[in-house]
Write a protein that holds these residues in place. Structure first.
Motif, mmCIF file in Angstrom:
data_model
loop_
_atom_site.group_PDB
_atom_site.id
_atom_site.type_symbol
_atom_site.label_atom_id
_atom_site.label_comp_id
_atom_site.label_asym_id
_atom_site.label_seq_id
_atom_site.Cartn_x
_atom_site.Cartn_y
_atom_site.Cartn_z
ATOM 1 N N UNK A 157 -5.864 27.415 110.463
ATOM 2 C CA UNK A 157 -5.721 26.906 109.105
ATOM 3 C C UNK A 157 -5.964 25.403 109.102
ATOM 4 N N UNK A 158 -6.737 24.908 108.144
ATOM 5 C CA UNK A 158 -6.958 23.472 107.974
ATOM 6 C C UNK A 158 -6.654 23.094 106.532
ATOM 7 N N UNK A 159 -6.238 21.824 106.334
ATOM 8 C CA UNK A 159 -5.938 21.333 104.985
ATOM 9 C C UNK A 159 -6.157 19.834 104.962
ATOM 10 N N UNK A 160 -6.598 19.350 103.819
ATOM 11 C CA UNK A 160 -6.812 17.914 103.661
ATOM 12 C C UNK A 160 -5.480 17.165 103.638
ATOM 13 N N UNK A 161 -4.483 17.740 102.931
ATOM 14 C CA UNK A 161 -3.178 17.097 102.804
ATOM 15 C C UNK A 161 -2.073 18.130 102.977
ATOM 16 N N UNK A 162 -0.912 17.638 103.426
ATOM 17 C CA UNK A 162 0.288 18.474 103.512
ATOM 18 C C UNK A 162 1.467 17.638 103.009
ATOM 19 N N UNK A 163 2.252 18.201 102.115
ATOM 20 C CA UNK A 163 3.340 17.475 101.451
ATOM 21 C C UNK A 163 4.652 18.223 101.660
ATOM 22 N N UNK A 164 5.690 17.507 102.116
ATOM 23 C CA UNK A 164 7.003 18.133 102.308
ATOM 24 C C UNK A 164 7.695 18.286 100.961
ATOM 25 N N UNK A 173 3.772 22.012 101.141
ATOM 26 C CA UNK A 173 2.662 22.355 100.254
ATOM 27 C C UNK A 173 1.378 21.790 100.841
ATOM 28 N N UNK A 174 0.379 22.648 101.009
ATOM 29 C CA UNK A 174 -0.897 22.203 101.568
ATOM 30 C C UNK A 174 -1.952 22.196 100.462
ATOM 31 N N UNK A 175 -2.820 21.179 100.508
ATOM 32 C CA UNK A 175 -3.866 21.021 99.488
ATOM 33 C C UNK A 175 -5.244 21.161 100.131
ATOM 34 N N UNK A 176 -6.165 21.767 99.368
ATOM 35 C CA UNK A 176 -7.547 21.980 99.829
ATOM 36 C C UNK A 176 -7.559 22.664 101.199
ATOM 37 N N UNK A 177 -6.974 23.832 101.237
ATOM 38 C CA UNK A 177 -6.759 24.533 102.496
ATOM 39 C C UNK A 177 -7.834 25.602 102.738
ATOM 40 N N UNK A 178 -7.964 25.962 104.001
ATOM 41 C CA UNK A 178 -8.886 27.019 104.416
ATOM 42 C C UNK A 178 -8.289 27.706 105.645
ATOM 43 N N UNK A 179 -8.292 29.049 105.615
ATOM 44 C CA UNK A 179 -7.768 29.840 106.724
ATOM 45 C C UNK A 179 -8.862 30.732 107.282
ATOM 46 N N UNK A 180 -9.118 30.611 108.565
ATOM 47 C CA UNK A 180 -10.084 31.457 109.269
ATOM 48 C C UNK A 180 -9.299 32.428 110.148
ATOM 49 N N UNK A 181 -9.428 33.718 109.833
ATOM 50 C CA UNK A 181 -8.735 34.749 110.601
ATOM 51 C C UNK A 181 -9.757 35.508 111.431
#
Length: 405
Positions: free
Chosen positions: A232-239, A250-258
């Motif tokens: 999983x990758x994300x541009x931003x992560x907020x607690x 909370x993650x923003x602009x995320x992508x998950x490769x399974x």
């Protein structure tokens, strides 16, 4: 003891008034009376004990008020220019800074205050020949030590409670004040943080800003049988600071490769709520951070970091064990102080006060040095925290052996 008898007599009269015979029908009344007499404080604490306890606790509080008052004057004089420069409000100075300054330093130098109190009032008792009178009346040095140990139980309990639950919260407030109005720089960011958040799950944050609880360049990799199964990758992560429970992000602009064998499934989105077993305190370390955790929080943090394989827990383990060891220091230093000052000598208490100050400062300095042993020399944290107590316990034993009998 007389109060217990009065209570028992009242119970027996009441039962007799109801037509019950207490001698045969209710033998448990006598057992209750015996138990109450055994548990009664007056059985163990006599008039002499109360006299010494009042002297001990009174002198201890007086020493704290005197020395901390002087410390406040010097500290205020030193920091007045900074308070003025950064426009610190008086309310914050009094309630945020000095209201937490007093318990922190009172507890830090508690061994010093205990030693001074014992030396001061015991030397005065000895100079007035009161100790000689007690010993001549058949009171042994072991019996004389009872009220001192009772006082130490009260002080040790208070010290442990303050260290474990009260002072950590006050330290957070005081450090925030210092960062705002004393230009005390606090580490609020971290770079290239990598940690294990679950079994076979590694999180990575390229840059984290603790002021806004926000991270950039986030990735989360899951393994199975040493192979990547999800990335999983994300541009931003907020607690999420307003969530009802911990670990919400909370993650923003995320992508998950399974990865499923030779196939790859991709998901993406703008915003996603997720639960990760990590907190802002896991990402940023600032100097003295371990002092801001309560003892249960320290244990939880140590357990969590150890399970992740992190080596950055030594200072936290030392802090936890030091809080326990410091509570026992009052017993050791009291035995030394009583053994030294219970003998009447010419010249008064000046010599004893000098010895007391020297030993107290040596104990405090040894605490700091022993903590460094654990961090720099791979000494077990528990041993490092107890080294001062072990050394001074040996000194206390020899002093006790040579105390007047």
């Amino acid at each position: 003891m007389s109060k217990v008898k009065v209570i028992l007599d009242t119970i027996k009269k009441r039962l007799k008034h109801l037509g019950l015979k207490t001698s045969r029908k209710l033998p448990f009344i006598n057992k209750i009376g015996h138990l109450l007499m055994m548990l009664s404080p007056t059985r163990y604490i006599k008039i002499l004990d109360w006299y010494i306890i009042r002297k001990f606790i009174g002198t201890y509080i007086y020493a704290i008020l005197l020395i901390i008052s002087i410390a406040i004057v010097f500290d205020f004089n030193e920091n007045l220019s900074k308070f003025t420069q950064y426009h610190a409000p008086w309310r914050a100075i009094i309630f945020d800074y000095y209201a937490n300054f007093i318990p922190y330093y009172s507890n830090l130098f508690s061994p010093l205050f205990v030693f001074i109190a014992v030396i001061f009032f015991t030397s005065k008792l000895a100079s007035n020949s009161e100790v000689i009178a007690m010993l001549a009346a058949g009171v042994s040095i072991k019996r004389l030590m009872r009220p001192y140990m009772i006082s130490c139980i009260l002080i040790a309990g208070l010290t442990f409670y303050l260290n474990s639950f009260v002072i950590p919260h006050g330290t957070v407030i005081r450090q925030n004040f210092e960062s705002l109005y004393r230009n005390s720089k606090k580490n609020t960011s971290a770079e290239n943080v990598q940690l294990q958040v679950a079994k076979n799950t590694i999180a990575y944050i390229q840059h984290y800003d603790d002021q806004y609880k926000r991270g950039y360049g986030f990735s989360l990799v899951k393994f199975k049988d040493k192979k990547i199964v999800s990335h999983m990758t994300a541009m931003e992560i907020q607690y999420d600071t307003v969530a009802d429970t911990k670990y919400h992000w909370k993650v923003s602009n995320w992508k998950i490769r399974t990865l499923r064998g030779l196939k790859e499934h991709i998901q993406s989105g703008a915003l996603k709520d997720t639960v990760l077993l990590m907190e802002p305190t896991d990402l940023v370390y600032s100097k003295g951070q371990q002092e801001t955790f309560t003892s249960p929080e320290l244990l939880d943090y140590i357990s969590k970091q150890t399970s992740r394989g992190s080596g950055n827990v030594v200072q936290y383990e030392v802090e936890f064990h030091k809080r326990i060891a410091m509570s026992f220091s009052s017993f050791i230093l009291t035995i030394i102080g009583l053994s030294l000052s219970s003998r009447k000598r010419k010249g008064g208490m000046g010599l004893y006060l000098g010895i007391g100050l020297g030993l107290s400062f040596s104990y405090i300095m040894l605490q700091t040095v022993s903590a460094t042993f654990a961090i720099q020399a791979d000494t077990p944290p528990m041993l490092a925290a107890w080294i001062p107590n072990i050394i001074f316990a040996v000194i206390a034993y020899f002093c006790y052996r040579h105390a007047p009998s």
